[in-house]
Each structure stands twice: as structure tokens, then as C-alpha cells.
Design a protein around this motif. Sequence first.
Motif: not given
Length: 98
Positions: A18-21, A23-24, A27, A50
Motif C-alpha cells: 500500500n505505497p503512498k501513491p 493509498q491516495r 482514498q 475507505h
Amino acid sequence: MPFYRDHVYPHLVGMLGNPKPVQRIRQQLVPLAQGKVLEIGVGPGVNFVHYDPAKVSKVYALEPNPGMIPRAEQQGRRTLDIEFLDLPENAFLSRTPA
């Protein structure tokens, strides 16, 4: 291979899946879901947090790796109605022609 499939792989996916990009994107997109949802390949259940319980009446969760299901079940312990679907044994193994 069951040890890797059931223990090592779920741990790696939980840590690195679940890397940040990504994850965004989760969301932004997952809260748009509504009604009954079929999530294919739920993995460790990172999408569950979510979903908007006011919009989603039920999530049908399909995961071919049995080692992922306990992790996903932990994530699903909120106000969501989640039903984990069973798969037939070896459903995703390739078959050789007779």
C-alpha cells in the motif's frame, strides 16, 4: 509452498502493498462505491476503511490466498457488513488440457 503463501506473502503484502501513491488513489475512489460491492482480491483488506458505511450496504470479499483472509477480517471489523466468499480448492491453478 503453503508456508510462503499463508505466512510470508501476506506479511510482505501487508508491509509493502500500500505505497503512498496507491493509498491516495484508494482514498479518492473507494468512498465513491455504493450499494453492494464485490471486491476481488481483497488482500489484507486495506480498502475496507475507505468504504462509506452510509453508502455501502454490503461488501462481498473474494480472496484466493487463504493466508490473507485473517488480515482482511481484522481490517473489516468496523460498521461494514463484509461477507468473505469461499473459493473452490485450486480455483486459480492453471489446467492442462486432457
